[in-house]
Design a protein around this motif. Structure first.
Motif, mmCIF file in Angstrom:
data_model
loop_
_atom_site.group_PDB
_atom_site.id
_atom_site.type_symbol
_atom_site.label_atom_id
_atom_site.label_comp_id
_atom_site.label_asym_id
_atom_site.label_seq_id
_atom_site.Cartn_x
_atom_site.Cartn_y
_atom_site.Cartn_z
ATOM 1 N N GLY A 120 0.796 -1.223 0.000
ATOM 2 C CA GLY A 120 0.000 0.000 0.000
ATOM 3 C C GLY A 120 0.829 1.274 0.000
ATOM 4 O O GLY A 120 0.303 2.344 -0.278
ATOM 5 N N GLU A 121 2.111 1.185 0.327
ATOM 6 C CA GLU A 121 2.967 2.368 0.302
ATOM 7 C C GLU A 121 3.389 2.685 -1.127
ATOM 8 O O GLU A 121 3.367 1.823 -2.000
ATOM 9 C CB GLU A 121 4.212 2.173 1.176
ATOM 10 C CG GLU A 121 3.930 2.234 2.648
ATOM 11 C CD GLU A 121 5.206 2.231 3.472
ATOM 12 O OE1 GLU A 121 5.273 3.030 4.414
ATOM 13 O OE2 GLU A 121 6.114 1.438 3.172
ATOM 14 N N THR B 40 5.720 -3.846 -14.094
ATOM 15 C CA THR B 40 4.516 -4.561 -14.509
ATOM 16 C C THR B 40 4.644 -6.055 -14.235
ATOM 17 O O THR B 40 3.737 -6.682 -13.689
ATOM 18 C CB THR B 40 4.233 -4.311 -16.004
ATOM 19 O OG1 THR B 40 4.049 -2.907 -16.199
ATOM 20 C CG2 THR B 40 2.993 -5.050 -16.474
ATOM 21 N N ARG B 41 5.793 -6.616 -14.584
ATOM 22 C CA ARG B 41 6.040 -8.046 -14.365
ATOM 23 C C ARG B 41 5.957 -8.411 -12.887
ATOM 24 O O ARG B 41 5.549 -9.515 -12.531
ATOM 25 C CB ARG B 41 7.422 -8.404 -14.924
ATOM 26 C CG ARG B 41 7.484 -9.727 -15.589
ATOM 27 C CD ARG B 41 8.794 -10.076 -16.247
ATOM 28 N NE ARG B 41 9.965 -9.356 -15.860
ATOM 29 C CZ ARG B 41 10.703 -8.584 -16.678
ATOM 30 N NH1 ARG B 41 10.363 -8.418 -17.929
ATOM 31 N NH2 ARG B 41 11.778 -7.979 -16.243
ATOM 32 N N ASN B 42 6.354 -7.483 -12.012
ATOM 33 C CA ASN B 42 6.370 -7.761 -10.576
ATOM 34 C C ASN B 42 5.108 -7.292 -9.854
ATOM 35 O O ASN B 42 5.059 -7.286 -8.624
ATOM 36 C CB ASN B 42 7.610 -7.133 -9.932
ATOM 37 C CG ASN B 42 8.879 -7.853 -10.352
ATOM 38 O OD1 ASN B 42 8.919 -9.081 -10.404
ATOM 39 N ND2 ASN B 42 9.912 -7.105 -10.677
ATOM 40 N N GLY B 43 4.107 -6.852 -10.618
ATOM 41 C CA GLY B 43 2.831 -6.511 -10.015
ATOM 42 C C GLY B 43 2.738 -5.128 -9.400
ATOM 43 O O GLY B 43 1.821 -4.874 -8.609
ATOM 44 N N HIS B 44 3.639 -4.235 -9.745
ATOM 45 C CA HIS B 44 3.597 -2.866 -9.223
ATOM 46 C C HIS B 44 2.827 -1.972 -10.187
ATOM 47 O O HIS B 44 2.991 -2.071 -11.400
ATOM 48 C CB HIS B 44 5.000 -2.298 -9.041
ATOM 49 C CG HIS B 44 5.854 -3.072 -8.100
ATOM 50 N ND1 HIS B 44 5.624 -3.113 -6.749
ATOM 51 C CD2 HIS B 44 6.937 -3.849 -8.316
ATOM 52 C CE1 HIS B 44 6.529 -3.885 -6.178
ATOM 53 N NE2 HIS B 44 7.332 -4.351 -7.102
ATOM 54 N N LEU C 284 5.438 7.630 -9.980
ATOM 55 C CA LEU C 284 4.893 7.241 -8.688
ATOM 56 C C LEU C 284 4.589 5.749 -8.759
ATOM 57 O O LEU C 284 3.780 5.309 -9.593
ATOM 58 C CB LEU C 284 3.640 8.043 -8.370
ATOM 59 C CG LEU C 284 3.060 7.870 -6.986
ATOM 60 C CD1 LEU C 284 4.046 8.344 -5.907
ATOM 61 C CD2 LEU C 284 1.746 8.619 -6.850
ATOM 62 N N ILE C 285 5.237 4.982 -7.901
ATOM 63 C CA ILE C 285 5.163 3.511 -7.948
ATOM 64 C C ILE C 285 4.488 3.020 -6.669
ATOM 65 O O ILE C 285 4.868 3.409 -5.571
ATOM 66 C CB ILE C 285 6.565 2.887 -8.067
ATOM 67 C CG1 ILE C 285 7.304 3.472 -9.274
ATOM 68 C CG2 ILE C 285 6.480 1.364 -8.146
ATOM 69 C CD1 ILE C 285 8.791 3.160 -9.302
ATOM 70 N N SER C 286 3.498 2.137 -6.829
ATOM 71 C CA SER C 286 2.784 1.554 -5.688
ATOM 72 C C SER C 286 3.256 0.137 -5.453
ATOM 73 O O SER C 286 3.451 -0.627 -6.389
ATOM 74 C CB SER C 286 1.276 1.524 -5.967
ATOM 75 O OG SER C 286 0.806 2.812 -6.222
#
Length: 79
Positions: A38-39, A57-61, A76-78
């Motif tokens: 969530g950060e 994208t491959r790692n689900g972010h 900005l990366i979640s």
């Protein structure tokens, strides 16, 4: 990597605008490893990191990119 600067979007910031590759990628991956679910983190660059987008994208972010008037890309990366 900065020492937890205050930023409106997140306190987790990697200011890589003056770093040489692969340092921005390395620092980004290291910070992502420290984030809790969530950060978010903010990556600042003067070029758009297309290879990084593929890894995220491959790692689900999730991420969003904004180009600022000074030429800075804010990514900005979640977690």
């Amino acid at each position: 990597m900065t020492d937890t600067p205050l930023h409106a979007k997140t306190p987790h910031v990697v200011d890589a605008r003056f770093m040489e590759p692969p340092e921005p990628f390395v620092q980004t991956m290291e910070m992502l490893d420290t984030l809790q679910p969530g950060e978010k983190m903010l990556l600042l660059l003067y070029r758009e990191p297309h290879p990084l987008y593929q890894v995220l994208t491959r790692n689900g972010h999730a991420y969003s990119t904004e180009l600022l008037p000074d030429g800075t890309f804010e990514i900005l990366i979640s977690r």
